[in-house]
Write a protein that holds these residues in place. Structure first.
Motif: not given
Lengths: 300, 333
Positions: A31-33, B178-184, B189-192
């Motif tokens: 989904f995100f990549m 903030m939802l999308p970032y938590f989802l990622m 797929m977040g930071l590092k």
């Protein structure tokens, strides 16, 4: 026969639970990549029209790429500059971090303190702080005045002598450039030092003892034992360094991409720029990884 | 014979004579190497600490000290009012709390997801495992900037499989929450995140298989083996991954700018600190004067110090675990 099917069932069960464990990654990856990845690739070939109703993509062929290479006044220059800077920086970061890791691996008083200090850049050179510090003239003038207060700087005199001798001046310029940026290099090598350190600590002490008995000097065992044993870390660190450099906030191209995206709303053009840069870096990583993996020695 | 037996009672001079000058040479060489080593270490530590010390001295100066060319490092008019001003401009209290919430929450979500995935990769065999692990490496290598424009639009016109459009008639804008970032982060797929998966997998690969098998024989299921046997041992690596992600999240500006347009966090406030200062100076002077470049840069230095202090404290507390647990993993590729 029934034993075999039982084993097969167990293996199947293990496979299913394995998939359940990595499920978050698979979902996130898809989904995100994967989706944004192809979307941004597609966007780079399109003109993106944004309105309140949604996004419209109009296929435009290679227009964005042509604009980047042929029309945009600064991009070509930026690209060559940044790639060159990346190569120089990465090589010096790797050399510096090996050097420091070797020193930190020896026993001396206050080692814990020195280790703690060398790890500080991981905090100080991350995220927003890099960009802020790079633009801070007040701090750099303070650093200069600290340098000047020590009388005449040794490196400056050395630089004068060597450049006036006019030997390989281009090469010398590069070296001096690296020396002057030693803080940047030191601050970019926090993780690399740790990775090398951990590799150094896995080398069995008995190897050195055996070499010592056979009459190896320290210098020889550095090249015959230490370097081959940590060579697999070169690849990891090399890739990590390049990627890290790629995503730093003081990177010119990244800033250009960001401003194109957030201030000009040119999603198509910024995607194209990002893709060009990405492709260049990937080619570099691929070629260098191939070369390095030829000399890497795996000890099992 | 008596000479060798008594060698520890001989004076250094005699021993040196016996060895034909070798001992003295060796001793001197050792001392010289030690001195060089010390100088080098001191220099390198100073190199790293100097900018921090500079910032501290800068932050204690008044504005007039900045333009006084006789003042280099030590302030003449000692003041701590800069910290108060920076705190006011950054809305430090609110931003600090938000940063704590965002960094803590995101790191926790990241850690849970990455631990599951890392364990899955380390201890199970399943079809296409190599392929999926290659994808993890890909995630490490692909910089988020490449896909940022697509992600931006993705969340700006968010639509889960056409569901929202069917119900409400339009897509929803998830940017600014903030939802999308938590989802990622939950999707690794977040930071590092790739790096954490890699580290955790490396750790679990080193755990002896017998431990796991014994648990299975004793009747533990897959999940309870993971939770009751594997997790308690993995505490050091998990803690250091958490701290890594916390620290990086704390100073990150890329994802926060991309997703959290309206949330006040420290890294964003720090980025706009100079602008808020010039706005502030304009306002209190009635628009007649502007903040000087020097003053802005000073306030930036103060801001950096204020943002970094909490994580330095955290780091000093956890420093031992940080380095040691990483060397336990014996990272190999």
């Amino acid at each position: 026969m029934s034993k075999k099917t039982k084993q097969k069932n167990l293996a199947k069960k293990r496979a299913v639970s394995g998939y359940l464990f990595i499920l978050p990654f698979i979902l996130g990856f898809l989904f995100f990549m994967v989706k944004p990845f192809f979307q941004s690739l597609y966007m780079s070939f399109c003109t993106v029209d944004i309105s309140a109703q949604g996004v419209k993509y109009i296929f435009a062929g290679l227009d964005n790429y042509k604009r980047a290479f042929l029309i945009d006044p600064e991009f070509n220059q930026m690209l060559t500059d940044e790639v060159w800077r990346m190569v120089i920086n990465s090589i010096s970061t790797i050399i510096f971090s090996i050097f420091v890791a070797l020193m930190l691996n020896t026993q001396f008083k206050g080692r814990a303190f020195v280790r703690a200090v060398f790890f500080l850049p991981v905090i100080f050179s991350s995220g927003i702080i890099v960009g802020l510090d790079a633009n801070n003239a007040l701090l750099s003038s303070m650093a200069k005045s600290a340098e000047a207060s020590t009388g005449s700087s040794v490196t400056a005199v050395l630089e004068q002598i060597l450049t006036s001798a006019n030997v390989g001046s281009k090469f010398m310029d590069t070296i001096f450039d690296i020396v002057n940026r030693v803080y940047d290099i030191a601050s970019a090598s926090g993780i690399q030092i740790i990775i090398f350190l951990s590799a150094l600590q896995t080398i069995p002490q008995s190897m050195y003892e055996a070499a010592d008995i056979e009459g190896c000097t320290k210098w020889e065992s550095l090249w015959k034992i230490t370097m081959p044993m940590i060579s697999s870390m070169f690849l990891v660190n090399w890739i990590y360094t390049i990627v890290d450099f790629f995503t730093k906030t003081d990177n010119q191209i990244m800033n250009k991409i960001k401003t194109q995206m957030t201030t000009y709303m040119a999603y198509d053009f910024s995607s194209a720029l990002a893709w060009i840069y990405f492709a260049v870096v990937m080619v570099m990583v691929g070629v260098s990884a191939l070369i390095i993996s030829k000399v890497v020695y795996y000890y099992e | 014979m008596s000479k060798t037996a008594n060698s520890n009672t001989l004076t250094f001079k005699e021993r040196n004579r016996l060895s034909g000058g070798y001992l003295l040479r060796k001793k001197t060489l050792g001392v010289i190497i030690n001195i060089c080593f010390f100088l080098l270490m001191f220099g390198l530590c100073f190199l790293i600490l100097q900018p921090i010390l500079n910032k501290i001295s800068l932050s204690l100066m008044t504005e007039s000290d900045l333009y006084d060319s006789t003042i280099n490092l030590l302030p003449r008019h000692f003041t701590i009012s800069n910290f108060g001003l920076a705190a006011q401009l950054m809305e430090y209290r609110v931003a600090f709390r938000n940063s704590l919430l965002v960094s803590g929450g995101v790191s926790l979500v990241q850690l849970i997801a990455c631990t599951l995935v890392g364990y899955g990769f380390a201890r199970f065999d399943f079809p296409l495992k190599k392929f999926w692990f290659f994808c993890v490496i890909l995630v490490i290598v692909i910089p988020p900037q490449t896909i940022s424009s697509a992600l931006y639009l993705h969340f700006y016109y968010y639509d889960f499989m056409g569901l929202f459009k069917a119900i409400k008639g339009s897509t929803i804008n998830l940017r600014g929450s903030m939802l999308p970032y938590f989802l990622m982060s939950a999707g690794c797929m977040g930071l590092k995140d790739g790096l954490y998966i890699f580290l955790i997998r490396q750790y679990f690969r080193g755990v002896p298989k017998e431990l796991e098998e014994a648990a299975y024989v004793d009747g533990c299921g897959t999940l309870s083996t993971f939770i009751r046997i594997m997790l308690p041992d993995a505490k050091p690596i998990l803690v250091s991954c958490f701290l890594f992600s916390f620290v990086w999240q704390w100073t990150d500006s890329f994802y926060t700018n991309l997703f959290m347009g309206r949330v006040k966090v420290l890294s964003r406030e720090l980025g706009s600190l100079a602008d808020s200062l010039s706005y502030y100076v304009q306002r209190i002077s009635g628009g007649s004067s502007q903040a000087s470049v020097g003053y802005m840069q000073q306030i930036n230095a103060v801001g950096v110090l204020m943002v970094v202090t909490p994580i330095i404290l955290l780091y000093l507390v956890a420093q031992r675990g940080f380095v040691e647990s990483l060397s336990q993993t014996g990272i190999k590729m």
